[in-house]
Design an enzyme around this catalytic site. Sequence first.
Site, PDB file in Angstrom:
ATOM      1  N   GLU A  57      44.061  32.367  56.708  1.00 20.02           N
ATOM      2  CA  GLU A  57      46.017  33.729  55.704  1.00 20.02           C
ATOM      3  C   GLU A  57      45.752  34.167  55.288  1.00 20.02           C
ATOM      4  O   GLU A  57      45.750  33.525  54.156  1.00 20.02           O
ATOM      5  CB  GLU A  57      47.112  31.291  55.745  1.00 20.02           C
ATOM      6  CG  GLU A  57      46.830  30.773  56.678  1.00 20.02           C
ATOM      7  CD  GLU A  57      47.643  30.961  58.206  1.00 20.02           C
ATOM      8  OE1 GLU A  57      47.739  31.960  58.389  1.00 20.02           O
ATOM      9  OE2 GLU A  57      47.459  30.188  59.135  1.00 20.02           O
ATOM     10  N   GLU A  65      45.782  40.148  35.618  1.00 15.87           N
ATOM     11  CA  GLU A  65      45.144  41.044  37.457  1.00 15.87           C
ATOM     12  C   GLU A  65      45.974  41.747  38.116  1.00 15.87           C
ATOM     13  O   GLU A  65      46.151  43.297  38.451  1.00 15.87           O
ATOM     14  CB  GLU A  65      43.833  40.508  38.008  1.00 15.87           C
ATOM     15  CG  GLU A  65      43.415  40.681  39.041  1.00 15.87           C
ATOM     16  CD  GLU A  65      41.887  39.698  39.271  1.00 15.87           C
ATOM     17  OE1 GLU A  65      42.193  38.547  38.754  1.00 15.87           O
ATOM     18  OE2 GLU A  65      41.580  39.218  40.318  1.00 15.87           O
ATOM     19  N   LYS A 111      39.690  23.892  45.865  1.00 19.53           N
ATOM     20  CA  LYS A 111      39.502  24.384  44.686  1.00 19.53           C
ATOM     21  C   LYS A 111      40.721  25.650  45.178  1.00 19.53           C
ATOM     22  O   LYS A 111      41.225  26.426  45.367  1.00 19.53           O
ATOM     23  CB  LYS A 111      38.000  25.441  45.283  1.00 19.53           C
ATOM     24  CG  LYS A 111      37.092  26.665  44.784  1.00 19.53           C
ATOM     25  CD  LYS A 111      37.688  27.531  43.662  1.00 19.53           C
ATOM     26  CE  LYS A 111      37.950  28.190  43.988  1.00 19.53           C
ATOM     27  NZ  LYS A 111      38.844  29.201  42.836  1.00 19.53           N
ATOM     28  N   GLU A 131      48.234  45.567  50.907  1.00 14.50           N
ATOM     29  CA  GLU A 131      49.194  45.268  50.382  1.00 14.50           C
ATOM     30  C   GLU A 131      49.589  45.029  48.693  1.00 14.50           C
ATOM     31  O   GLU A 131      48.593  44.946  48.331  1.00 14.50           O
ATOM     32  CB  GLU A 131      48.904  43.496  51.119  1.00 14.50           C
ATOM     33  CG  GLU A 131      49.362  42.195  50.227  1.00 14.50           C
ATOM     34  CD  GLU A 131      49.334  40.816  50.609  1.00 14.50           C
ATOM     35  OE1 GLU A 131      48.155  40.508  50.528  1.00 14.50           O
ATOM     36  OE2 GLU A 131      49.776  40.156  51.234  1.00 14.50           O
ATOM     37  N   GLY A 186      35.823  32.468  42.187  1.00 10.83           N
ATOM     38  CA  GLY A 186      35.575  32.798  43.325  1.00 10.83           C
ATOM     39  C   GLY A 186      34.258  32.852  43.198  1.00 10.83           C
ATOM     40  O   GLY A 186      34.048  32.199  44.891  1.00 10.83           O
ATOM     41  N   CYS A 222      52.722  36.196  51.123  1.00 11.47           N
ATOM     42  CA  CYS A 222      52.667  36.960  52.016  1.00 11.47           C
ATOM     43  C   CYS A 222      52.827  36.942  52.944  1.00 11.47           C
ATOM     44  O   CYS A 222      52.601  38.336  53.693  1.00 11.47           O
ATOM     45  CB  CYS A 222      51.291  35.659  52.480  1.00 11.47           C
ATOM     46  SG  CYS A 222      51.611  33.498  53.420  1.00 11.47           S
TER      47      CYS A 222
HETATM   48  P1  NAI Z   1      41.909  36.127  46.243  1.00 11.82           P
HETATM   49  O1  NAI Z   1      41.442  36.167  47.767  1.00 11.82           O
HETATM   50  O2  NAI Z   1      40.889  37.151  45.710  1.00 11.82           O
HETATM   51  O3  NAI Z   1      41.783  34.675  45.721  1.00 11.82           O
HETATM   52  C1  NAI Z   1      42.371  33.776  46.603  1.00 11.82           C
HETATM   53  C2  NAI Z   1      40.997  32.490  46.374  1.00 11.82           C
HETATM   54  O4  NAI Z   1      39.552  32.796  46.779  1.00 11.82           O
HETATM   55  C3  NAI Z   1      41.657  31.747  45.059  1.00 11.82           C
HETATM   56  O5  NAI Z   1      40.830  30.862  44.601  1.00 11.82           O
HETATM   57  C4  NAI Z   1      39.658  33.347  44.760  1.00 11.82           C
HETATM   58  O6  NAI Z   1      38.825  32.316  43.645  1.00 11.82           O
HETATM   59  C5  NAI Z   1      39.040  32.335  46.083  1.00 11.82           C
HETATM   60  N1  NAI Z   1      37.510  33.798  46.466  1.00 11.82           N
HETATM   61  C6  NAI Z   1      37.672  35.188  45.481  1.00 11.82           C
HETATM   62  N2  NAI Z   1      36.787  35.216  45.801  1.00 11.82           N
HETATM   63  C7  NAI Z   1      36.222  34.504  46.552  1.00 11.82           C
HETATM   64  C8  NAI Z   1      34.618  33.927  47.397  1.00 11.82           C
HETATM   65  N3  NAI Z   1      34.138  35.647  47.071  1.00 11.82           N
HETATM   66  N4  NAI Z   1      34.262  33.121  48.510  1.00 11.82           N
HETATM   67  C9  NAI Z   1      35.304  32.722  47.983  1.00 11.82           C
HETATM   68  N5  NAI Z   1      36.162  32.164  47.625  1.00 11.82           N
HETATM   69  C10 NAI Z   1      35.982  33.257  46.527  1.00 11.82           C
HETATM   70  O7  NAI Z   1      42.909  37.043  46.265  1.00 11.82           O
HETATM   71  P2  NAI Z   1      42.929  37.610  44.710  1.00 11.82           P
HETATM   72  O8  NAI Z   1      41.967  39.026  43.817  1.00 11.82           O
HETATM   73  O9  NAI Z   1      43.598  36.615  43.856  1.00 11.82           O
HETATM   74  O10 NAI Z   1      44.511  38.946  45.078  1.00 11.82           O
HETATM   75  C11 NAI Z   1      43.950  39.838  45.099  1.00 11.82           C
HETATM   76  C12 NAI Z   1      45.293  40.443  46.304  1.00 11.82           C
HETATM   77  O11 NAI Z   1      44.542  39.361  47.503  1.00 11.82           O
HETATM   78  C13 NAI Z   1      46.562  40.124  45.937  1.00 11.82           C
HETATM   79  O12 NAI Z   1      47.292  41.141  45.287  1.00 11.82           O
HETATM   80  C14 NAI Z   1      47.220  40.228  47.227  1.00 11.82           C
HETATM   81  O13 NAI Z   1      47.226  41.272  47.635  1.00 11.82           O
HETATM   82  C15 NAI Z   1      46.402  39.246  47.708  1.00 11.82           C
HETATM   83  N6  NAI Z   1      46.422  38.023  48.616  1.00 11.82           N
HETATM   84  C16 NAI Z   1      47.166  37.270  49.438  1.00 11.82           C
HETATM   85  C17 NAI Z   1      47.560  35.947  49.229  1.00 11.82           C
HETATM   86  C18 NAI Z   1      48.174  35.236  50.554  1.00 11.82           C
HETATM   87  O14 NAI Z   1      48.763  34.169  50.191  1.00 11.82           O
HETATM   88  N7  NAI Z   1      47.991  35.508  51.843  1.00 11.82           N
HETATM   89  C19 NAI Z   1      46.881  34.817  48.088  1.00 11.82           C
HETATM   90  C20 NAI Z   1      46.393  35.676  47.043  1.00 11.82           C
HETATM   91  C21 NAI Z   1      46.796  36.691  46.853  1.00 11.82           C
HETATM   92 MG    MG Z   2      39.878  38.687  44.272  1.00 12.99          MG
END
Ligand code: NAI
Ligand code: MG
Length: 498
Positions: A271, A351, A196, A402, A229, A305
Amino acid sequence: MATVGYSTAQRITQPGVKAFLASPVKKLLINNRWVDARSGRTFEIVDPTTEDVLARAAEGDAADVDAAVDAARTAFEGPWGRLPVAERARYLLRFAAAIEANLDELAELESLNNGQTLATAKAMITEGAVGALHFYAGSAVSIHGETPATDESFFNYSLREPIGVCAGIIPWNVPIPMAVWKIAPALAAGNTVIIKPAEQTPLTAVRLGELLLETGIPDGVVNIVTGFGPGAGSAIAEHPGIDKVAFTGSTEVGRSILRASTGNLKRVTLELGGKSPNVVFADANMAAAVPTALAGFSLNSGQICAAGTRILVQRDAHDEFVETLTRYAGGLTLGDPLDPASDMGPLSSKEQFERVTGYLDVGKAEGARATTGGSPADGRGYFVEPTVFVDVDNDMRIAREEIFGPVVSVIPFTDENDAVLQGNDTSYGLAAAVWTNDLGRAHRVARRLKAGSVWVNNYYTNDLSLPFGGYKQSGVGREHGSNWYEHYTEVKSVYVKL
Ligand code: NAI
Ligand code: MG
């Protein structure tokens, strides 16, 4: 001047990208067929450089996840789960070759959708994705059990078996490596997989699906479900037919995935985020430490990250360090990520742009001072200037949360102990770095920092033979490493009476 005065269509140079975008609604890959979402719904994908719509993708949800799970289950229970390792590895090598053969096209598509510079995209695809496919194809033969010498009258041994249907929920910051890091170990261990991609950046995952089909991979072994998500992602997390979820993304969503996993107690690896300390002692080689610290928070516009977003500098060296870092950061060229003259592209989405610019305001309100940057760029596109905050206290929100953008806090420390205490004073523990020419101190500090990866006199080095992942709220489990298969297999103990 950051913003570009032309449209997305004018930016495309690769014939392969033109051809790919000529059919503007991307479908789901289920059982080796491209299908619409059951609901018929689609969503917009935006170019963060111009804010133009690049394409649309099928909005998969629970019904589509059900179909993907059925396909993946049938493939797993079919010959795939019992295929000899060498044959599974051959598909990974063919996939790697297909990616390499289409490197220029994939890098341009990645850059268009995610905003990372072409140079970053190429490096990430080559080292991150192709490198990982080679690593997993090569190390698939290392999956093994144990034969303890316990009792002569028994032959006892353990077996490592694939878990079954695995899912990877991935973020938008480095989409191609993220997809490959979930696909490659799952397949190498004999599992089938559902991917996904993030709703912001699904295009290269769809293109990877096309390349996978070229490898001749059997039906249902890899399925790609684009969507949001809440929807596709949450349906995966809750699904009773999925045996394992590997997630990369925010700590908040990581928690919700762990909660959702309790239904069928699926295996979960996470992660998550970081607020990694980059510790610079006064005796460090500053000619290397300063530019590396800059890369540590500005590479990929800071959307990594493991980014080194808290630079802790020994007090004696602090002012000079800040002066040089400020000069270097101010010298970065912000612009069209497809232009080789650009050092940094935009943030990946509106966003994220709003989130990061919000933190610039938070920092100023908390009393921090930006020595360079501190603002979004004017005009179209999600561009934010690289920003160095000083007068930061480790208790401020900009030092604890973060930000995931090109924003760093520089914080002074007095001695070794103070550096370690401040470095560890965070809810995260993904990575850390220490810069010093004192060998003993380098190793002492490396031991005391609570982080899954510690770099000594370097940053961002990644060796797949070593595990990657986080202490504390940066994650659960590890990816890669010589024991990677422990997270993609079940272990069975067999007791034979002789
Ligand atoms: P997110 O964690 O919401 O999105 C990452 C993935 O999770 C996407 O594929 C999204 O569709 C999915 N997702 C979102 N809600 C979900 C749910 N309830 N159940 C299952 N899957 C779900 O991250 P977002 O909102 O795009 O970014 C917010 C913050 O998260 C960023 O500002 C950053 O701080 C952090 N982040 C960290 C990452 C890393 O590499 N550790 C990568 C992306 C974001
Ligand atoms: Mg999110």
